[in-house]
Design a protein around this motif. Structure first.
Motif, PDB file in Angstrom:
ATOM      1  N   ILE A   1       0.713  -1.253   0.334  1.00 12.87           N
ATOM      2  CA  ILE A   1       0.120   0.080  -0.122  1.00 12.87           C
ATOM      3  C   ILE A   1       0.986   1.219   0.010  1.00 12.87           C
ATOM      4  N   GLY A   2       1.954   1.125   0.542  1.00 11.53           N
ATOM      5  CA  GLY A   2       3.015   2.456   0.431  1.00 11.53           C
ATOM      6  C   GLY A   2       3.538   2.504  -0.805  1.00 11.53           C
TER       7      GLY A   2
ATOM      8  N   PRO B   1      10.450   5.623  -3.997  1.00 13.08           N
ATOM      9  CA  PRO B   1       9.361   6.094  -3.499  1.00 13.08           C
ATOM     10  C   PRO B   1       9.455   6.944  -2.202  1.00 13.08           C
TER      11      PRO B   1
ATOM     12  N   THR C   1       1.037   1.270   7.337  1.00 18.20           N
ATOM     13  CA  THR C   1       0.410   0.120   6.912  1.00 18.20           C
ATOM     14  C   THR C   1       0.872  -1.024   7.454  1.00 18.20           C
TER      15      THR C   1
ATOM     16  N   ARG D   1      -3.117  -0.897  15.474  1.00 14.11           N
ATOM     17  CA  ARG D   1      -3.326  -2.359  14.862  1.00 14.11           C
ATOM     18  C   ARG D   1      -2.854  -3.360  15.638  1.00 14.11           C
TER      19      ARG D   1
ATOM     20  N   LYS E   1      -5.471  10.712   4.581  1.00 13.43           N
ATOM     21  CA  LYS E   1      -5.530  12.163   3.722  1.00 13.43           C
ATOM     22  C   LYS E   1      -6.793  12.995   4.143  1.00 13.43           C
TER      23      LYS E   1
ATOM     24  N   GLY F   1       6.776   7.367   7.406  1.00 16.85           N
ATOM     25  CA  GLY F   1       6.798   6.714   5.995  1.00 16.85           C
ATOM     26  C   GLY F   1       6.634   7.931   5.148  1.00 16.85           C
ATOM     27  N   TRP F   2       7.251   7.752   4.032  1.00 17.16           N
ATOM     28  CA  TRP F   2       7.514   9.037   2.900  1.00 17.16           C
ATOM     29  C   TRP F   2       6.139   9.523   2.623  1.00 17.16           C
ATOM     30  N   ASN F   3       5.201   8.736   2.530  1.00 16.93           N
ATOM     31  CA  ASN F   3       3.875   9.184   1.780  1.00 16.93           C
ATOM     32  C   ASN F   3       3.146   9.836   2.900  1.00 16.93           C
TER      33      ASN F   3
ATOM     34  N   ALA G   1      12.598   0.175   8.373  1.00 20.63           N
ATOM     35  CA  ALA G   1      12.852   0.509   7.059  1.00 20.63           C
ATOM     36  C   ALA G   1      13.668   1.763   7.286  1.00 20.63           C
ATOM     37  N   GLU G   2      13.442   2.840   6.033  1.00 19.59           N
ATOM     38  CA  GLU G   2      14.297   3.865   6.172  1.00 19.59           C
ATOM     39  C   GLU G   2      13.729   5.252   6.997  1.00 19.59           C
TER      40      GLU G   2
HETATM   41  N1  UPG Z   1      -2.784   4.903   5.401  1.00 24.42           N
HETATM   42  C1  UPG Z   1      -4.239   5.119   5.610  1.00 24.42           C
HETATM   43  N2  UPG Z   1      -4.640   5.095   6.838  1.00 24.42           N
HETATM   44  C2  UPG Z   1      -4.149   4.219   7.877  1.00 24.42           C
HETATM   45  C3  UPG Z   1      -2.657   3.914   7.421  1.00 24.42           C
HETATM   46  C4  UPG Z   1      -2.076   4.275   6.204  1.00 24.42           C
HETATM   47  O1  UPG Z   1      -4.928   6.022   4.763  1.00 24.42           O
HETATM   48  O2  UPG Z   1      -4.850   3.845   8.669  1.00 24.42           O
HETATM   49  C5  UPG Z   1      -2.136   5.305   4.061  1.00 24.42           C
HETATM   50  C6  UPG Z   1      -1.572   6.454   4.188  1.00 24.42           C
HETATM   51  O3  UPG Z   1      -2.287   7.938   3.898  1.00 24.42           O
HETATM   52  C7  UPG Z   1      -0.317   6.477   3.306  1.00 24.42           C
HETATM   53  C8  UPG Z   1      -0.181   5.110   3.044  1.00 24.42           C
HETATM   54  O4  UPG Z   1      -1.241   4.405   3.905  1.00 24.42           O
HETATM   55  O5  UPG Z   1      -0.991   7.005   2.016  1.00 24.42           O
HETATM   56  C9  UPG Z   1       0.905   4.644   4.047  1.00 24.42           C
HETATM   57  O6  UPG Z   1       2.277   4.824   3.446  1.00 24.42           O
HETATM   58  P1  UPG Z   1       3.620   5.462   4.322  1.00 24.42           P
HETATM   59  O7  UPG Z   1       3.450   6.537   5.252  1.00 24.42           O
HETATM   60  O8  UPG Z   1       4.583   5.767   3.315  1.00 24.42           O
HETATM   61  O9  UPG Z   1       3.900   4.241   5.015  1.00 24.42           O
HETATM   62  P2  UPG Z   1       4.227   2.542   4.900  1.00 24.42           P
HETATM   63  O10 UPG Z   1       2.962   1.928   4.372  1.00 24.42           O
HETATM   64  O11 UPG Z   1       4.678   2.332   6.021  1.00 24.42           O
HETATM   65  O12 UPG Z   1       5.173   2.885   3.679  1.00 24.42           O
HETATM   66  C10 UPG Z   1       6.489   1.937   3.292  1.00 24.42           C
HETATM   67  C11 UPG Z   1       7.663   1.992   4.343  1.00 24.42           C
HETATM   68  C12 UPG Z   1       8.021   3.436   4.593  1.00 24.42           C
HETATM   69  C13 UPG Z   1       8.437   3.951   3.200  1.00 24.42           C
HETATM   70  C14 UPG Z   1       7.191   3.974   2.278  1.00 24.42           C
HETATM   71  C15 UPG Z   1       7.381   4.257   0.635  1.00 24.42           C
HETATM   72  O13 UPG Z   1       7.248   1.498   5.418  1.00 24.42           O
HETATM   73  O14 UPG Z   1       9.148   3.310   5.306  1.00 24.42           O
HETATM   74  O15 UPG Z   1       8.766   5.363   3.359  1.00 24.42           O
HETATM   75  O16 UPG Z   1       6.680   2.394   1.997  1.00 24.42           O
HETATM   76  O17 UPG Z   1       8.622   3.703   0.182  1.00 24.42           O
END
Ligand code: UPG
Length: 467
Positions: A7-8, A134, A272, A300, A344, A360-362, A381-382
């Protein structure tokens, strides 16, 4: 485009594909989704993305090869996922070769851990390869400047050790480095991919020059590296990916937020895959109560040993038994605990005053977009490096605990009183920082406008891609 099925990773690749086809009608995009038993929700998530776009311009191919390593065979978390993706190489190759008859492939775009298959497919189709990175420019620069050999002295963990990378202004403490880099096998697996980063025709970076001027300069100014195109922030702002959450549970959260005063609620969300053990959950709960601030907490359950890693739970009832006794009754007015929240939409809500994030970068890009100050609580991770960049390099975020590692990497616990202080700092000092976040948010929006730097960079990429 061959993203990591997570999802990330999938939404930014999808969103960037949409941008590409809006910039030129000479391109269409095929996204290869590698099916994974470790994040089953990605299937329905990608279905909802596919349903939101024109199938003649963006198409999904789902691939699932044999030889999926069983979860029981996980010896090292650092090598398992690269191993799984490599095991799907032949299936991806065959699917793309079969598809070639229908469309001419002008380029193949890898994600950080799919470079091996992309290299092979690119060679076979005689198409140039690119990388979609990413995360941030500072991390990309760190990976590209890290020595080719494993660094046992760094890994040995001198608690006060520091290392210089051209993408950071400050020396980076060893304890901020990703655990994969500190693990010999993980390092070797990652380094194979990083070696291929240097061979691609161009690197797409999900960041913007105005945010990370120093890191971007270190990449763009290095003639030994492939050209870097800053195209970020690439965000799925419309939330086209649906994760099967019931709209009624989401509505309940939004209605509750509507009733809260402006900027009064602290939002806690750890991506996630971020989970905590029960002892840490207890400390967060007490920290929240003691802070006296309103809260929305996404919590979670940790997955059991042989469960999929991304364990996205929906129901609050499902979580009650891991919260301290009486917590829910005592905080019935002040807060909500949920298994998933539409992040968001939450960050865009005027009731939100601060964000305790795993960095997480997103999440960082989303928080910058909506100008919500972060208290950094990186987990794995990073994320420690992302957090270091936000807190130390850019002086944007406050710190919750920069050196935290998710359970299993060390057994650190952040105490209730540290959490209480962190939340107060975020909600009280964070307000002063909000001006800076608003500036960054404006820059993020401007960079995507016609003649903005990321808009122009995307145009340069398209010209390079189409020759
Ligand atoms: N999100 C939701 N609701 C939740 C949890 C997450 O909408 O309850 C969305 C959030 O808005 C975002 C995404 O899920 O769009 C999560 O992305 P991110 O914040 O980047 O976290 P991760 O899922 O942990 O992302 C992985 C890696 C992270 C890395 C990223 C991009 O764990 O370290 O920066 O991927 O490579």
């Amino acid at each position: 485009m061959i993203p990591i099925p997570a999802i990330g990773h999938l939404p930014p690749v999808f969103e960037f594909s949409k941008r590409l086809i809006s910039q030129t009608n000479r391109l269409s995009v095929t996204i290869v989704l590698i099916r994974t038993p470790f994040a089953p929700e990605i299937e329905s998530f990608s279905d909802s993305l596919a349903a939101s776009c024109d199938p003649d311009r963006i198409k999904f191919i789902r691939v699932s090869g044999p030889n999926i390593p069983p979860l029981e065979s996980i010896k090292s978390a650092h090598t398992f996922f690269p191993q799984f993706l490599d095991s799907q190489k032949d299936a991806v190759r065959e699917a793309l070769l079969a598809d070639r008859a229908k469309q001419m492939v002008v380029g193949v775009v890898a994600d950080i851990l799919t470079t091996a298959v992309v290299e092979e497919v690119g060679r076979e189709l005689e198409a140039p390869t690119y990388l979609f990175f990413p995360s941030c420019g500072a991390v990309l620069s760190m990976l590209l400047s890290f020595p080719a050999e494993f660094q046992p002295t760094v890994a040995a963990g001198d608690p006060d050790g520091e290392i210089f990378f051209p993408g950071f202004v400050n020396h980076v403490p060893h304890r901020m480095l990703p655990a994969t880099i500190l693990d010999e096998e993980g390092y070797a697996a990652l380094n194979e991919h990083v070696g291929r980063f240097r061979e691609v025709k161009g690197i797409l970076l999900n960041s913007y020059e105005e945010l990370e001027a120093h890191a971007v300069e270190s990449l763009v100014g290095n003639s030994l590296l492939p050209p870097v195109f800053c195209v970020g922030p690439v965000l799925d702002l419309k939330g086209q990916g649906k994760l099967g959450k019931t709209s009624s549970s989401i509505e309940k959260i939004m209605t509750w937020l509507d009733d809260q005063p402006d900027s009064s609620v602290v939002f806690l969300c750890f991506g996630t895959m971020g989970t905590f053990g029960e002892d840490q959950v207890r400390e967060i709960a007490y920290g929240l109560e003691q802070s006296g601030h309103r809260f929305l907490w996404v919590l979670r359950r940790p997955p059991s040993d042989h469960e999929p890693k991304s364990n996205i739970s929906t129901d609050y009832d499902d979580l009650i038994d891991i919260l301290p006794e009486g917590f829910s009754d005592r905080t019935v007015e002040a807060g909500r605990v949920v298994g998933w929240a539409p992040q968001k939409a939450i960050l865009a809500h005027k009731a939100i005053g601060g964000f305790v994030s795993h960095c997480g970068w997103n999440s960082i890009l989303e928080s910058l977009w909506f100008a919500v100050p972060i208290a950094a609580w990186p987990m794995y991770a990073e994320q420690q490096l992302n957090a270091f960049q936000l807190v130390v390099e850019l002086e944007l975020a406050t710190e919750m605990k920069l050196s935290y590692r998710m359970k299993g990497e060390n057994d650190m616990i952040v105490s209730a009183s540290e959490i209480e202080r962190g939340i107060r700092r975020l909600m009280e000092e964070g307000m002063e920082k909000r001006v800076k976040w608003e500036e960054m948010s404006e820059m993020a929006r401007k960079t995507l406008m016609v003649s903005g730097s990321s808009f122009s960079s995307t145009g340069r990429f398209v010209r390079d891609f189409l020759g």
